[in-house]
Design an enzyme around this catalytic site. Structure first.
Site, PDB file in Angstrom:
ATOM      1  N   ASP A  14      31.408  44.502  43.639  1.00 47.92           N
ATOM      2  CA  ASP A  14      31.513  43.057  43.831  1.00 47.92           C
ATOM      3  C   ASP A  14      30.112  42.461  43.719  1.00 47.92           C
ATOM      4  O   ASP A  14      29.231  42.775  44.522  1.00 47.92           O
ATOM      5  CB  ASP A  14      32.117  42.767  45.203  1.00 47.92           C
ATOM      6  CG  ASP A  14      32.525  41.311  45.369  1.00 47.92           C
ATOM      7  OD1 ASP A  14      32.472  40.559  44.376  1.00 47.92           O
ATOM      8  OD2 ASP A  14      32.894  40.932  46.496  1.00 47.92           O
ATOM      9  N   ASP A  23      33.308  38.880  38.231  1.00 52.47           N
ATOM     10  CA  ASP A  23      32.287  39.442  39.116  1.00 52.47           C
ATOM     11  C   ASP A  23      32.757  40.593  39.999  1.00 52.47           C
ATOM     12  O   ASP A  23      32.018  41.020  40.884  1.00 52.47           O
ATOM     13  CB  ASP A  23      31.698  38.342  40.001  1.00 52.47           C
ATOM     14  CG  ASP A  23      32.740  37.675  40.885  1.00 52.47           C
ATOM     15  OD1 ASP A  23      33.937  37.822  40.589  1.00 52.47           O
ATOM     16  OD2 ASP A  23      32.348  37.011  41.854  1.00 52.47           O
ATOM     17  N   GLU A  24      33.954  41.118  39.764  1.00 50.22           N
ATOM     18  CA  GLU A  24      34.364  42.285  40.551  1.00 50.22           C
ATOM     19  C   GLU A  24      35.359  43.135  39.782  1.00 50.22           C
ATOM     20  O   GLU A  24      36.088  42.653  38.917  1.00 50.22           O
ATOM     21  CB  GLU A  24      34.938  41.869  41.904  1.00 50.22           C
ATOM     22  CG  GLU A  24      36.202  41.064  41.833  1.00 50.22           C
ATOM     23  CD  GLU A  24      36.811  40.831  43.217  1.00 50.22           C
ATOM     24  OE1 GLU A  24      36.822  41.749  44.059  1.00 50.22           O
ATOM     25  OE2 GLU A  24      37.304  39.704  43.446  1.00 50.22           O
TER      26      GLU A  24
END
Length: 354
Positions: free
Chosen positions: A10, A105-106
């Site tokens: 993350d 983003d993860e």
């Protein structure tokens, strides 16, 4: 069968971190990425300096500025974030073919079969985070565990720029003190119900039998029974299709009546239709979302409406509006997509809805 090794990576305040990296004068100052302060937009993310003031993602811009008058607002630059995301996911590919992106983003990474670092998932995660920083100048946090649920929980444990490993022998002790809010799917409504029952941690949930869980929480009871014990049978699914797709629009001025609202639907539908063309999966049903001027929200879905069209969405819009008949500040159009057909146990079907 061996124990799975799942990493959840993350990025730390991804959008804001990219903006601060590209503009060093912002370093150490409260920064948020979002709409214009005179508009009606919401924040997509905020850095840790801003979060100290209670500023968070999805917060209306005006509310954020009230909490943090010195907040620096930066416009959204999605093309830049996508570019950085591609570089990060390219790093993931060096360690596994089983990668499930959740957003820019993860992502989950299944490194069960990875032989690097003698198969140590913790060392692999550390190397991935180091490479992300070296190649992008951005920091990432990671969680390492035998399943997706615990890996995601662990990635939040040492934020920012840290990692945490939950080994198999730690699971029983770790989950007992875990707040119920950490369980995926436990939102404010379910949390309120659980609090009324005296349930605040996974240990409190473990007191209930399967039949009692089903009685209190319906079909989801079996899933809660497992998750409260750290059990999660979901696999990392590479490039899995979205389960839903929606487009939302926030208006600069509230729409005062149903006619004004209906007049906006065709243009929103065009944007929605363009996005839908890039998605796979059978449509299960349509739904709409309205947020009124006082931030009260309502949604309407109908399983018999499966064809996206302006006419069908207008039917749902009218029903949603007439529930309150108040000025509208946001409208959303969406579809629910069926999960792909594959071999999955009835236990997983109960837990995750297929």
């Amino acid at each position: 069968m061996g124990i799975n090794k799942i990493i959840h990576v993350d990025m730390d305040c991804f959008y804001a971190a990219v903006e601060v990296r590209d503009n060093p004068s912002l370093r150490g100052r409260p920064v948020a990425v979002g709409g214009h302060p005179d508009g009606r937009g919401v924040l997509t993310t905020a850095n840790y300096e801003a979060r100290k003031y209670g500023v968070r993602s999805a917060m209306p811009v005006k509310s954020a500025l009230n909490r943090c008058p010195g907040l620096i607002l930066v416009p959204v630059h999605f093309s830049k974030y996508r570019y950085e995301s591609r570089k990060i996911h390219k790093i993931f590919n060096d360690y596994s073919e089983r990668i499930q992106p959740l957003s820019l983003d993860e992502a989950y990474i299944d490194v069960t079969e990875c032989s690097k670092h003698q198969g140590s998932a913790s060392l692999i995660a550390r190397e991935i985070r180091h490479r992300i920083y070296t190649e992008t100048g951005l920091t990432a946090s990671a969680g390492i565990a035998p399943n997706k649920f615990l890996a995601k929980v662990a990635s939040d444990w040492k934020k920012p720029n840290g990692q945490f490993t939950i080994s198999p022998d730690m699971i029983e002790g770790f989950v007992k003190d875990l707040p119920i809010a950490k369980i995926p799917g436990v939102g404010p409504v379910t949390q309120k119900k659980m609090y009324a029952m005296g349930i605040k941690t996974c240990a409190d949930l473990q007191v209930y039998s399967v039949s009692e869980m089903n009685r209190h929480f319906g079909q989801w009871g079996l899933g809660l029974y497992d998750l409260s014990r750290g059990i999660d049978a979901r696999q990392v699914r590479p490039h899995g299709p979205s389960k839903s797709l929606s487009v939302e629009r926030t208006f600069s001025d509230d729409l005062r009546n149903l006619k004004e609202l209906e007049d906006r639907i065709p243009s929103i539908f065009e944007e929605f239709k363009n996005r839908l063309q890039n998605k796979e999966g059978k449509i299960e049903h349509l739904y709409v979302k309205l947020k009124f001027f006082d931030f009260q929200t309502t949604t309407v879905s109908r399983v018999h409406l499966k064809t996206p069209s302006v006419e069908n969405f207008l039917l749902l819009i009218e029903e949603a509006y007439l529930r309150h008949s108040k000025p509208v500040r946001l409208v959303g159009l969406g579809v629910r997509l069926a999960a792909p057909k594959n071999k999955i146990s009835s236990r997983q079907l109960n837990l995750f809805g297929g």
